[in-house]
Design a protein around this motif. Sequence first.
Motif, PDB file in Angstrom:
ATOM      1  N   ARG A 175      -5.178  13.918   4.893  1.00 48.02           N
ATOM      2  CA  ARG A 175      -5.804  13.168   5.991  1.00 48.02           C
ATOM      3  C   ARG A 175      -5.595  13.915   7.301  1.00 48.02           C
ATOM      4  O   ARG A 175      -4.699  14.749   7.435  1.00 48.02           O
ATOM      5  CB  ARG A 175      -5.176  11.774   6.104  1.00 48.02           C
ATOM      6  N   ASP A 220       7.796   5.131  13.606  1.00 46.51           N
ATOM      7  CA  ASP A 220       7.255   5.826  14.769  1.00 46.51           C
ATOM      8  C   ASP A 220       8.300   5.992  15.868  1.00 46.51           C
ATOM      9  O   ASP A 220       8.361   7.028  16.526  1.00 46.51           O
ATOM     10  CB  ASP A 220       6.041   5.070  15.317  1.00 46.51           C
ATOM     11  N   ASP A 277       0.802  -1.219   0.000  1.00 45.33           N
ATOM     12  CA  ASP A 277       0.000   0.000   0.000  1.00 45.33           C
ATOM     13  C   ASP A 277       0.834   1.269   0.000  1.00 45.33           C
ATOM     14  O   ASP A 277       0.368   2.333   0.389  1.00 45.33           O
ATOM     15  CB  ASP A 277      -0.985   0.013   1.173  1.00 45.33           C
ATOM     16  N   ARG A 331       0.841   4.837   2.070  1.00 42.53           N
ATOM     17  CA  ARG A 331      -0.188   4.684   3.102  1.00 42.53           C
ATOM     18  C   ARG A 331       0.112   3.514   4.043  1.00 42.53           C
ATOM     19  O   ARG A 331      -0.688   3.197   4.916  1.00 42.53           O
ATOM     20  CB  ARG A 331      -1.551   4.460   2.444  1.00 42.53           C
ATOM     21  N   SER A 332       1.255   2.903   3.886  1.00 47.66           N
ATOM     22  CA  SER A 332       1.582   1.690   4.646  1.00 47.66           C
ATOM     23  C   SER A 332       1.603   1.941   6.149  1.00 47.66           C
ATOM     24  O   SER A 332       2.344   2.801   6.641  1.00 47.66           O
ATOM     25  CB  SER A 332       2.946   1.146   4.212  1.00 47.66           C
ATOM     26  N   THR A 333       0.817   1.179   6.868  1.00 49.51           N
ATOM     27  CA  THR A 333       0.858   1.265   8.332  1.00 49.51           C
ATOM     28  C   THR A 333       2.099   0.574   8.882  1.00 49.51           C
ATOM     29  O   THR A 333       2.588   0.944   9.949  1.00 49.51           O
ATOM     30  CB  THR A 333      -0.404   0.629   8.942  1.00 49.51           C
ATOM     31  N   GLU A 334       2.611  -0.437   8.152  1.00 53.32           N
ATOM     32  CA  GLU A 334       3.825  -1.117   8.617  1.00 53.32           C
ATOM     33  C   GLU A 334       5.019  -0.166   8.611  1.00 53.32           C
ATOM     34  O   GLU A 334       5.803  -0.123   9.570  1.00 53.32           O
ATOM     35  CB  GLU A 334       4.131  -2.323   7.732  1.00 53.32           C
ATOM     36  N   ARG A 358       4.824   3.123   8.655  1.00 51.38           N
ATOM     37  CA  ARG A 358       4.544   4.160   9.664  1.00 51.38           C
ATOM     38  C   ARG A 358       4.929   3.677  11.055  1.00 51.38           C
ATOM     39  O   ARG A 358       5.559   4.405  11.827  1.00 51.38           O
ATOM     40  CB  ARG A 358       3.056   4.522   9.634  1.00 51.38           C
ATOM     41  N   ASP A 359       4.559   2.455  11.382  1.00 50.60           N
ATOM     42  CA  ASP A 359       4.855   1.940  12.717  1.00 50.60           C
ATOM     43  C   ASP A 359       6.358   1.776  12.931  1.00 50.60           C
ATOM     44  O   ASP A 359       6.867   2.005  14.028  1.00 50.60           O
ATOM     45  CB  ASP A 359       4.143   0.605  12.931  1.00 50.60           C
ATOM     46  N   HIS A 413       2.158  10.166   3.766  1.00 50.21           N
ATOM     47  CA  HIS A 413       1.243   9.259   4.469  1.00 50.21           C
ATOM     48  C   HIS A 413       0.003  10.000   4.940  1.00 50.21           C
ATOM     49  O   HIS A 413      -1.116   9.473   4.878  1.00 50.21           O
ATOM     50  CB  HIS A 413       1.963   8.631   5.665  1.00 50.21           C
ATOM     51  N   TYR A 414       0.188  11.254   5.408  1.00 47.66           N
ATOM     52  CA  TYR A 414      -0.936  12.025   5.940  1.00 47.66           C
ATOM     53  C   TYR A 414      -1.447  13.078   4.962  1.00 47.66           C
ATOM     54  O   TYR A 414      -2.265  13.918   5.344  1.00 47.66           O
ATOM     55  CB  TYR A 414      -0.530  12.682   7.256  1.00 47.66           C
TER      56      TYR A 414
END
Length: 1012
Positions: free
Chosen positions: A664, A631, A619, A622-625, A627-628, A660-661
């Motif tokens: 949003r 972090d 993705d 937009r990847s949450t992986e 992003r995490d 990513h944001y």
Amino acid sequence: MITSAGVDVRGLADALADEVDGEVRFDDGTRAAYATDASNYRQVPIAVVVPRSVEAGVRALEVCRRYATPVLSRGGGTSLAGECCNEAVVIDWSKHCDAFVSLDVDARTCVVEPGIPLDTLNALLAPHHLQFGPKPATHSHCTLGGMIGNDSCGSTAQAYGKTSDNVRRLEIVTYDGTRCWVGPTTDAEYERILSEGGARARLYERMRAIADEYGEEIRARFPDIPRLVSGYHLDALLPERGFDVARALVGSESTLVTVLHAELQLVPVPAAKAFIVLGFPSIEDAAAASPTIARHDPLSIEGLDSILIENEKRKRENTKALHLLPPGDAWLVVEMPGSSREEADARSQRLLAELESFDPKPAAKIFDDPVQEQEMLDVREAGLGSTAWVPGQRDTWEGWEDAAVPPDRLADYLRDFGALLEEFELQPASRYGHFGQGCVHCRIPFDLQSEQGIDHYRAFIERAAHLVASYDGSLSGEHGDGQSRGALLPIMFGDRVVEAFRELKAVFDPSDLMNPGKVVVAAGGRFDVPLGPTEHLRLGADYRPKVDVQLHFSYPDDEGRFDRAALRCVGVGNCRSHTGGVMCPSYRATGEEEQSTRGRARLLFEMVNGEAKDGPIQDGWRSTEVRDALDLCLSCKGCLSDCPVDVDMATYKAEFLAHHYDGRVRPAAHYSMGWLPLWARLTHVAPGLPGLVNRLGRARGARLAKRLGGVEPDRPLPQFQAERFTDWFAKHPSPAAAPHGEVVLWPDTFTDNFHPHVARAAVTVLENAGYRVVVPIEALCCGLTLVSTGQLASAKRVLARTAHALAPYLVSGTPLVALEPSCLAVFRSDGPELLPADPDIALLRDRARTLAELLLDTPDWEPPLVASAAVVQPHCHQHAVLGFAADETLMKKAGIRAEAVEGCCGLAGNFGFEAGHLDVSVSVAEHDLLPAVRSASPDALVLADGFSCRTQLEHLGEGRTAQHLAEVLAAAIEGASAISPDTSPESRPTVRPRVPRRVVDRALETYPPRTP
């Protein structure tokens, strides 16, 4: 879900989670972080298991066996041949299984678990004047288990041999569950093992049968050279070699057994060493001299060529040491041990006397300064990073980087190898390495992104393999076979010996489930041949990176391309070290691969290549992986200076967050802390408002307000001062005389609102030095908080406005002094990369200076005498972007006996204030900063120019107050002969809130410090 290997993933995941005391990871982020090592290869693992004990690791193997799942044991993951990536369950022993089990000083042996790093082991052995002899360049973070799997060597193998020469016994477990200790085996012990029967007896009986059947071929085809690393060590099973099963298994690259414990042979630490650097007209001349030098029994003989040195100059690495080299176009760095400095020097002189008659006679320098000696070692250890991503040169790759030949034939081999490189048009390629043992390292500009280039690569390595074989050499002299050279082993050993390798594989792993496809495949197993050197390439002809956005940063060293930036990491793993430099604080706290600079770089690579490579991250931005994983990046920029290939994860994180944001709603912390300069200005719209805001921040409902703002509830908020620096300065009279003219003092948000005493002290110092201080009237900002939270469009607008407003001050040559290192780093680094075409930004970059830089260049001014010891915490951005040399020089001139702390403070701007980060923030501080402050003398100063560093000490430092260098100099100028570090000047804040002790204890229990 069933994998391509036929594994029931859902059942496996449930069983591992239920039965294994460890961290069981099937998530896409972890799998992406472990998808490659330091090689050209990429295979996404099925899962990763991080056992909390050796027994838990054994249990994980049992579960995998039940589900017929491939397994790969891994240490530091720095393999250059692809042996540390596979479609398997990766067992990472490095986080928890790192115990120093026992030590026998008299026998000079110790027992360790596989995950212990080499430097950690040697630090524990140092009080006993012992060490483990082999020392690879990755010594700060390579593990003993990885060294055993790879049969690692390093420079000191010249004196101490390979890892296989220093392993006494191993506790192993086979894929089928057979667990035992193995080592040299006498005839009597062999008979006893057979008489006991069972699985172990069958192993020994079959190994003896292989040694008997293939013995003559092994004796004939195994090269008699010190750097034989390729293949399995079947020669150790010969009767004249003592049927040493441990030695036979060292270097088997997790393809035969899993190592649970190792008993190691130790050597004394030399009492003294002398360093000799010899300059030669050519690299072949240097190689020809190595056998002569080897007769003098040095610790190491390291060869360097002019291409390597030129690369380090281009990358501005080890600049001090490069100026120390004697004349020449190639060099040998020789370490000579001795029982005393006098003996080491005498041995060095005897060597130089013999070289007087050598033709050509080398230029020579002997180094007695330990600092210079270490600098010369750093030149050699930087080889891999220095030959990768060199500005202005073709991209280079591993693939033929460590062949070894008899040392007395090395010069001829280098000539032939150089000719082969020229024939294939693969120059420039640096040739350096362990010349005393005939081992040559080389990163080569292969084209691994087209069918034609890959065919060219395959043809070259086949020719190179035949060349090495013609010299009775080894395809690998250090890094193992893995996937790079497994399919080439018949060229070196012949089909008959390779069949013996396959028989040994079948003894231990008949189903080809231990690191399958690497080195060889089992005779009668499920594969016909091992993986070839052009399969599963990390790049390959299908390499199609996708970056479908307009980038904010310009990436000047990566052709303006984010995909090249994401590819930059070569996997050497310096970010996994626990000592030295700054990189990588989050890894030092957590021990997590995904939280290392390397791990994050791997995820970014998967992000931009996920669709083309059918990878775990599909993705994109937009990847949450991703992003995490980002972090817990502190945006310290330590990697920018400490990474050998200049990965800049802080920049990559900001770029990622921006996209990513995009469009949003952002996390609350991006508004509360990213917009801090705005809130600070609003706080001062009315008298008394700062005090009210401070009281509200400590009121009963403050915890809820913090949570709503994305702020850590247990972190005290900074205290606004009633009078900002800019308000004070507006009333401050200018000096009557200013012989050095004007200087602009930058009123950053942190200093202006929270620590105005620092800026007031700077005014005192600058006026004493002969300057008239000017402070901008406009409300300006460098955009730091916007950059760190990825609000880059806003950051560019703020920066452009600031640079335009400052230009009239600076255009005439007026310097600008910034007291906050992170703000100055924006002016010097982030700003020019965000707005590369803005002339005002370029002007600001060139005029902005640290206080120390300006003062050192001020004529006819000497700092006041402070005459005090000090613990100094350089800001991370100072370490990475600005440099600390000017501060060190100024402090020395002021009589400050400074001891600089290595490592990050852990607060790192907004990071330590964000909810969910406190545990890591505390652990990072406990790694270096807090121990240094505790061990300092009570009357020593604590200096920290960074607001974050001072605030972290205020919250965690148990009463010690950190000061800015400006404060110390101002106090001395104003007549204080001694400055008490625990007595605040009148203008300093009086409120000293702290993080609660229970919270600190919880943090350190979650992430205990990992220093040796």
